[in-house]
Design a protein around this motif. Sequence first.
Motif, PDB file in Angstrom:
ATOM      1  N   ASP A  42       9.917  10.581  -7.248  1.00 16.30           N
ATOM      2  CA  ASP A  42       8.710  10.251  -6.484  1.00 16.30           C
ATOM      3  C   ASP A  42       7.534  11.051  -7.054  1.00 16.30           C
ATOM      4  O   ASP A  42       7.303  12.195  -6.674  1.00 16.30           O
ATOM      5  CB  ASP A  42       8.970  10.602  -5.004  1.00 16.30           C
ATOM      6  N   TYR A  79      10.364  16.911   1.054  1.00 14.34           N
ATOM      7  CA  TYR A  79       9.487  16.012   1.814  1.00 14.34           C
ATOM      8  C   TYR A  79      10.250  15.442   3.006  1.00 14.34           C
ATOM      9  O   TYR A  79      11.261  14.760   2.831  1.00 14.34           O
ATOM     10  CB  TYR A  79       9.017  14.906   0.873  1.00 14.34           C
ATOM     11  N   ALA A 118       4.465  11.247  -6.558  1.00 10.25           N
ATOM     12  CA  ALA A 118       3.329  11.039  -5.648  1.00 10.25           C
ATOM     13  C   ALA A 118       2.077  11.817  -6.061  1.00 10.25           C
ATOM     14  O   ALA A 118       0.965  11.400  -5.770  1.00 10.25           O
ATOM     15  CB  ALA A 118       3.732  11.450  -4.239  1.00 10.25           C
ATOM     16  N   TYR A 119       2.278  12.954  -6.727  1.00  9.65           N
ATOM     17  CA  TYR A 119       1.122  13.832  -6.996  1.00  9.65           C
ATOM     18  C   TYR A 119       0.810  13.990  -8.486  1.00  9.65           C
ATOM     19  O   TYR A 119       0.277  15.016  -8.913  1.00  9.65           O
ATOM     20  CB  TYR A 119       1.362  15.211  -6.328  1.00  9.65           C
ATOM     21  N   MET A 162      10.211   3.078  -1.494  1.00  9.85           N
ATOM     22  CA  MET A 162      11.413   3.938  -1.588  1.00  9.85           C
ATOM     23  C   MET A 162      12.443   3.530  -0.550  1.00  9.85           C
ATOM     24  O   MET A 162      13.634   3.404  -0.851  1.00  9.85           O
ATOM     25  CB  MET A 162      11.019   5.414  -1.385  1.00  9.85           C
ATOM     26  N   PHE A 205       0.016  20.821  -0.671  1.00  5.03           N
ATOM     27  CA  PHE A 205       0.576  21.806   0.252  1.00  5.03           C
ATOM     28  C   PHE A 205       0.658  23.211  -0.335  1.00  5.03           C
ATOM     29  O   PHE A 205       0.710  23.398  -1.551  1.00  5.03           O
ATOM     30  CB  PHE A 205       1.998  21.380   0.674  1.00  5.03           C
ATOM     31  N   SER A 259      -5.514   6.303   2.029  1.00  7.52           N
ATOM     32  CA  SER A 259      -4.088   6.529   2.332  1.00  7.52           C
ATOM     33  C   SER A 259      -3.451   5.330   3.010  1.00  7.52           C
ATOM     34  O   SER A 259      -2.267   5.073   2.826  1.00  7.52           O
ATOM     35  CB  SER A 259      -3.925   7.736   3.239  1.00  7.52           C
ATOM     36  N   SER A 264      -2.378   6.277  -2.642  1.00  7.48           N
ATOM     37  CA  SER A 264      -2.646   6.673  -1.252  1.00  7.48           C
ATOM     38  C   SER A 264      -3.581   7.874  -1.156  1.00  7.48           C
ATOM     39  O   SER A 264      -4.398   7.948  -0.253  1.00  7.48           O
ATOM     40  CB  SER A 264      -1.344   7.007  -0.544  1.00  7.48           C
ATOM     41  N   LYS A 265      -3.398   8.822  -2.075  1.00 10.19           N
ATOM     42  CA  LYS A 265      -4.264  10.005  -2.026  1.00 10.19           C
ATOM     43  C   LYS A 265      -5.235  10.001  -3.202  1.00 10.19           C
ATOM     44  O   LYS A 265      -5.664  11.038  -3.696  1.00 10.19           O
ATOM     45  CB  LYS A 265      -3.418  11.263  -1.969  1.00 10.19           C
ATOM     46  N   SER A 301       1.630   6.038  -5.998  1.00 10.78           N
ATOM     47  CA  SER A 301       0.671   5.208  -5.258  1.00 10.78           C
ATOM     48  C   SER A 301      -0.714   5.800  -5.380  1.00 10.78           C
ATOM     49  O   SER A 301      -0.890   6.927  -5.860  1.00 10.78           O
ATOM     50  CB  SER A 301       1.065   5.120  -3.781  1.00 10.78           C
ATOM     51  N   VAL A 332      10.505  15.231  -6.239  1.00 10.77           N
ATOM     52  CA  VAL A 332       9.035  15.136  -6.352  1.00 10.77           C
ATOM     53  C   VAL A 332       8.703  16.049  -7.529  1.00 10.77           C
ATOM     54  O   VAL A 332       8.506  17.250  -7.364  1.00 10.77           O
ATOM     55  CB  VAL A 332       8.325  15.595  -5.063  1.00 10.77           C
ATOM     56  N   ASN A 365       0.803  -1.232   0.000  1.00 12.15           N
ATOM     57  CA  ASN A 365       0.000   0.000   0.000  1.00 12.15           C
ATOM     58  C   ASN A 365       0.829   1.274   0.000  1.00 12.15           C
ATOM     59  O   ASN A 365       0.282   2.344  -0.212  1.00 12.15           O
ATOM     60  CB  ASN A 365      -0.926   0.009   1.226  1.00 12.15           C
ATOM     61  N   SER A 366       2.138   1.190   0.243  1.00 12.09           N
ATOM     62  CA  SER A 366       2.874   2.431   0.490  1.00 12.09           C
ATOM     63  C   SER A 366       4.071   2.631  -0.442  1.00 12.09           C
ATOM     64  O   SER A 366       4.969   1.785  -0.500  1.00 12.09           O
ATOM     65  CB  SER A 366       3.363   2.428   1.947  1.00 12.09           C
ATOM     66  N   SER A 367       4.088   3.751  -1.153  1.00  9.06           N
ATOM     67  CA  SER A 367       5.244   4.041  -2.008  1.00  9.06           C
ATOM     68  C   SER A 367       6.456   4.417  -1.158  1.00  9.06           C
ATOM     69  O   SER A 367       7.593   4.152  -1.539  1.00  9.06           O
ATOM     70  CB  SER A 367       4.915   5.154  -3.006  1.00  9.06           C
ATOM     71  N   LEU A 368       6.213   5.032   0.004  1.00  9.39           N
ATOM     72  CA  LEU A 368       7.345   5.376   0.876  1.00  9.39           C
ATOM     73  C   LEU A 368       8.076   4.096   1.285  1.00  9.39           C
ATOM     74  O   LEU A 368       9.296   4.048   1.335  1.00  9.39           O
ATOM     75  CB  LEU A 368       6.860   6.134   2.121  1.00  9.39           C
TER      76      LEU A 368
END
Length: 424
Positions: free
Chosen positions: A218, A139, A220-221, A105, A349, A261, A256-257, A254, A184, A99-102
């Motif tokens: 990454d 991050y 992520a967004y 990484m 953010f 999450s 996650s968002k 991911s 990112v 479930n987690s890209s972190l």
Amino acid sequence: MARYSELSVDELSALRESLQAEYEEIKSCGLKLDMSRGKPSAAQLDLSMDLLNCLTEEDIKSVSPDVRNYGLLEGLPGMRKLFADMLGLKPEEIFVGGNSSLNLMYDTLAKGMLFGYYNSEKPWSQCGKIKFLCPVPGYDRHFGVTETLGIEMLTVPMTSTGPDMDIVEELVNNDASIKGIWCVPMYSNPDGITYSDETVRRFANLKPAAKDFRIFWDNAYCVHHVSDQHDELLNLMDECRKAGTEDSVFMFASTSKVTFSGAGVAAFGCSENNMKHLVKLISMQTIGFDKVNQLRHLKYFKDLDGVKAHMEKHCALMKPKFETVLRHLDEEIAPLGIAEWKRPNGGYFISLNVLSGCAKQVVSLCKEAGVVLTPAGATFPYGVDPLDRNIRIAPSFPTAEELEMATKVLCLSVKLASAEQLLA
Ligand code: PLP
């Protein structure tokens, strides 16, 4: 409203007194608000509740090989295709994990330390002091991973087009102890900046002194717009293929968002050489990740268009929240010349730069008044912002009313801390 820099000492003193009185009044309200982490709100999580009902017994049993059983280490083919479309890669260049890209990484970097990568002479942990470049602000959890694994961090300033590439090239191309960089690239955390085409091309054309240098990209967004205007990111892997540098990139993403999450699906992408090497190592760690959740996500979205349509619903919830924060900053802070910020088209953010030496005080004033922000310094390696000016605002989690109040407290705290600083 006059700019604070134009006020006399007497004017500033009077202002500080009235701001202090206003602050004491707000403090007495006993607020309890949290703008600290980029978590989706309950309303955002509610958007994906059908995910829990979309998979029937028949669906599960119709897939071969059986998703309930071991196997398909690299992930369900349909899910590999979906992430490939999201990241601009080929399906065989995608590994779908948990479930987690972190977590992916951390795990990928830990593999570099323990074993090295396919073109490493030896494990990174046996290379003496090794370093990673960290664009700042950045991050906090990237920095946490790097620090935990004993890798020294060097900061590179962000510009409006991405990391300062003159500095990145100078360092990476001349110092063999620099083994990687965190990026990112789209709607960066926390600035919300999308790297320009030129920045992406310069990344693809780096000539690293370390032959096993890696870019941790990454993304992520990549589908997380908060405005009707969508940024576009040039495909790094395409540029790397042209330059013959495709082995230098690890990409991550991911849901996650997008969905939940804590219960989404994460993936990494890389060249065939890297994939072969990593899969062999991962096959010693696990017999396979959660393919039922992968199938559930696949059934729910079908393809990247399904994801994009879903993200429009997130945008409808996020856009007004970003607008609330930006409206308060525009109206209350902009005329005073005491802070700067960007207007991101996506991500999670808003990055606020206050007067040097004020960020910690602003965060502490907010906390005393019941508004929790990300600790000042968190956006820098080792938690140290040398100018003490960056504050990461995360508007997603509070409700609209809470956000109005929290942003008011934030603006008041910025004004009070600035007046104090200018009088000091
Ligand atoms: N990468 C970035 C840039 C983030 O901001 C976050 C969460 O805030 C993550 C990764 C975490 O991703 P995941 O939930 O897939 O581990």
